[in-house]
Design a protein around this motif. Sequence first.
Motif, mmCIF file in Angstrom:
data_model
loop_
_atom_site.group_PDB
_atom_site.id
_atom_site.type_symbol
_atom_site.label_atom_id
_atom_site.label_comp_id
_atom_site.label_asym_id
_atom_site.label_seq_id
_atom_site.Cartn_x
_atom_site.Cartn_y
_atom_site.Cartn_z
ATOM 1 N N MET A 1 8.849 4.907 13.868
ATOM 2 C CA MET A 1 7.736 5.608 13.090
ATOM 3 C C MET A 1 7.984 5.910 11.792
ATOM 4 S SD MET A 1 5.344 7.890 15.457
ATOM 5 C CE MET A 1 4.650 7.535 16.957
ATOM 6 N N THR A 2 7.279 5.319 10.922
ATOM 7 C CA THR A 2 7.341 5.439 9.490
ATOM 8 C C THR A 2 6.354 6.375 8.750
ATOM 9 O OG1 THR A 2 5.989 3.574 9.002
ATOM 10 C CG2 THR A 2 8.459 3.075 8.794
ATOM 11 N N VAL A 3 5.247 6.497 9.555
ATOM 12 C CA VAL A 3 4.198 7.352 9.216
ATOM 13 C C VAL A 3 3.642 7.959 10.329
ATOM 14 C CG1 VAL A 3 1.933 7.500 7.915
ATOM 15 C CG2 VAL A 3 3.676 5.797 7.213
ATOM 16 N N VAL A 4 3.149 9.311 10.080
ATOM 17 C CA VAL A 4 2.418 10.077 11.321
ATOM 18 C C VAL A 4 1.300 10.950 10.755
ATOM 19 C CG1 VAL A 4 4.109 11.839 11.387
ATOM 20 C CG2 VAL A 4 2.786 11.447 13.323
ATOM 21 N N THR A 5 0.236 11.094 11.396
ATOM 22 C CA THR A 5 -0.715 11.904 10.848
ATOM 23 C C THR A 5 -1.827 12.375 12.037
ATOM 24 O OG1 THR A 5 -2.881 11.727 9.196
ATOM 25 C CG2 THR A 5 -2.337 9.907 10.402
ATOM 26 N N ALA B 1 5.783 -3.340 7.574
ATOM 27 C CA ALA B 1 5.950 -1.767 8.036
ATOM 28 C C ALA B 1 4.498 -1.289 7.338
ATOM 29 C CB ALA B 1 7.138 -1.430 7.179
ATOM 30 N N VAL B 2 4.249 -0.347 8.627
ATOM 31 C CA VAL B 2 2.982 0.461 7.972
ATOM 32 C C VAL B 2 3.566 1.751 7.141
ATOM 33 C CG1 VAL B 2 1.469 2.182 8.917
ATOM 34 C CG2 VAL B 2 2.156 0.032 10.305
ATOM 35 N N THR B 3 2.970 1.672 6.037
ATOM 36 C CA THR B 3 3.355 2.532 4.722
ATOM 37 C C THR B 3 2.079 3.599 4.574
ATOM 38 O OG1 THR B 3 2.257 1.136 3.166
ATOM 39 C CG2 THR B 3 4.400 0.994 3.651
ATOM 40 N N ALA B 4 1.012 3.651 5.359
ATOM 41 C CA ALA B 4 0.074 4.481 4.948
ATOM 42 C C ALA B 4 -0.903 4.512 6.145
ATOM 43 C CB ALA B 4 -0.606 4.318 3.682
ATOM 44 N N GLU C 1 3.129 -2.892 3.958
ATOM 45 C CA GLU C 1 4.060 -3.253 2.942
ATOM 46 C C GLU C 1 3.421 -4.743 2.133
ATOM 47 O OE1 GLU C 1 7.957 -3.742 3.856
ATOM 48 O OE2 GLU C 1 8.467 -1.508 3.488
ATOM 49 N N ARG C 2 2.711 -5.229 3.321
ATOM 50 C CA ARG C 2 2.185 -6.772 2.756
ATOM 51 C C ARG C 2 0.941 -6.701 1.991
ATOM 52 N NH1 ARG C 2 2.011 -9.972 7.901
ATOM 53 N NH2 ARG C 2 0.112 -8.867 8.298
ATOM 54 N N VAL D 1 0.966 -1.052 0.060
ATOM 55 C CA VAL D 1 0.071 -0.109 -0.127
ATOM 56 C C VAL D 1 1.019 1.176 -0.006
ATOM 57 C CG1 VAL D 1 -1.712 1.459 1.349
ATOM 58 C CG2 VAL D 1 -1.744 -1.369 1.287
ATOM 59 N N ALA D 2 0.569 2.110 -0.823
ATOM 60 C CA ALA D 2 1.560 3.423 -1.003
ATOM 61 C C ALA D 2 0.855 4.535 -0.369
ATOM 62 C CB ALA D 2 1.879 3.755 -2.628
ATOM 63 N N ALA D 3 -0.672 4.514 -0.348
ATOM 64 C CA ALA D 3 -1.486 5.619 0.360
ATOM 65 C C ALA D 3 -2.891 5.098 0.541
ATOM 66 C CB ALA D 3 -1.124 6.814 -0.648
ATOM 67 N N CYS D 4 -3.431 5.734 1.655
ATOM 68 C CA CYS D 4 -4.751 5.443 1.652
ATOM 69 C C CYS D 4 -5.613 6.971 1.886
ATOM 70 C CB CYS D 4 -5.096 4.525 2.678
ATOM 71 S SG CYS D 4 -4.348 5.027 4.470
#
Length: 346
Positions: A276-280, A317-320, A335-336, A26-29
Motif C-alpha cells: 500500500m502506498t496510500v491509505v485514507t 502506482a496509486v499516488t492519491a 503515476e501515469r 497525480v500528487a494529490a486529489c
Amino acid sequence: MKLDLSRPSWAERLPPRRSVAGDAPVAACAFNRDGTVVAFALGDGHVRLLPADFAAEPPEAAAPVHGGVVLSLIADPSGDGFVSGGDDGRLLRHAKDGSTSEIASYKGKWIEHLAAHRSGVIAAAVGRTAIVVKGDAVRELGPHQSTVAGIDFSKDGGRIACAHYGGVTVWSIGEATLPPRLFAWRGSHVALKWSSDGRFIATGTQENDIHVWRIAQATDMRMQGYPAKVRSLAWASDSRFLCTSAQPVFTAWPFAGKGPEGKPPLQFGSEGAGLMTVVTAVGTSDFVAGGYDSGEVQLGDLKSRLSVVLKMADGSAVTALAWSPDGGQLAIGNERGDLVVLDLDR
C-alpha cells in the motif's frame, strides 16, 4: 453512506468508474466541501477541476496554474473550491468556477504539505517553516530543525503539529506568546496525522516504523516491522484505529482502551500485488481505502473486517486517494496521470 461489503453485488461486479487521462503524475486529489467538484494536482502545473458527476466528455483542462510541479492540494475550508501548493513557492486558492487567486508566494521554496481546519484556517509547510493563514493574516512558525515533512491541526484547530528531523513540534495558534512544545524522537519523520479525538499524534519515520505520542501524558510508543517507509497514515473516524501504508493488507493499530502496547495490529483484506502506498479513511464511518504500488485499490470495513478490490492492478502506482464528504465516491490518481472517480453507492 450506504455501503455494505457483504452484499453479493460487490463480489459480482466493480462499482461504476469514470476516468480522464491526465498528462502528468497525480500528487494529490480532493473533493470540495459540498462534494460537487473533485480536483487533481498534477506534475505539469495543472490543478484539474472536474464535476464530481462528470460525464464521458469532461470539461477541457485549463492552463497550468503553477510554474512547475503541483505538490499539494486540499479542499478550501472557507469556500467552495481548493487550495494548492507547488514547487514554484506559490500558495493558490481555486474557486469552484476555476478562477485562481494567490494567497502567498515564497520564491525558491517548495510548498509540499497542506492542512486545513473546518474553522477556515489553512496551514502550509514552506521549507523549514510552517505558515498559518487565517483570513488575510499570515503567521510564520519556525524555523524547525529540518524541512517540515508533515503538518496537521488539533481537533479544535487551536494548535498545529509539524513533523521534522528529531520529532514533532506543536505550536499554539491562538496564543502567539506560548512557546512551542517539542515531542522528540531521533531520526527523520516523513508523515504526520493528529488523531480525530485530539489525544495522539502519529508519524511515519525514515526507519520503516511509526511513532505515536500521547499528548496529555507526553509518553510515546514505537511500532516496527514495516518493509518500507510509512508515508501515509489515516485515523478511523472515532480514533479507535490508526491505519498505515507500507503493508500488503490493511493494517490498523488499536487505540481504544489502553492502546496498542503489547497487541498486534488488526490486519485484513486481500493481499495486494505489492505494498500500500496510500491509505485514507472516511470521516463519518468505519470504511478505509488503500492504494497499491501495483495500481490496485481496495476498500475495507474496520468493523466487519471485510474488503473488496475496487480497481484491479494495472501497473501504475496509486499516488492519491480522496473520499467525497458523504463517503459515496472515491477519487483516485496514479503515476501515469489517470484521474478516476468510483461511484460506490450505485
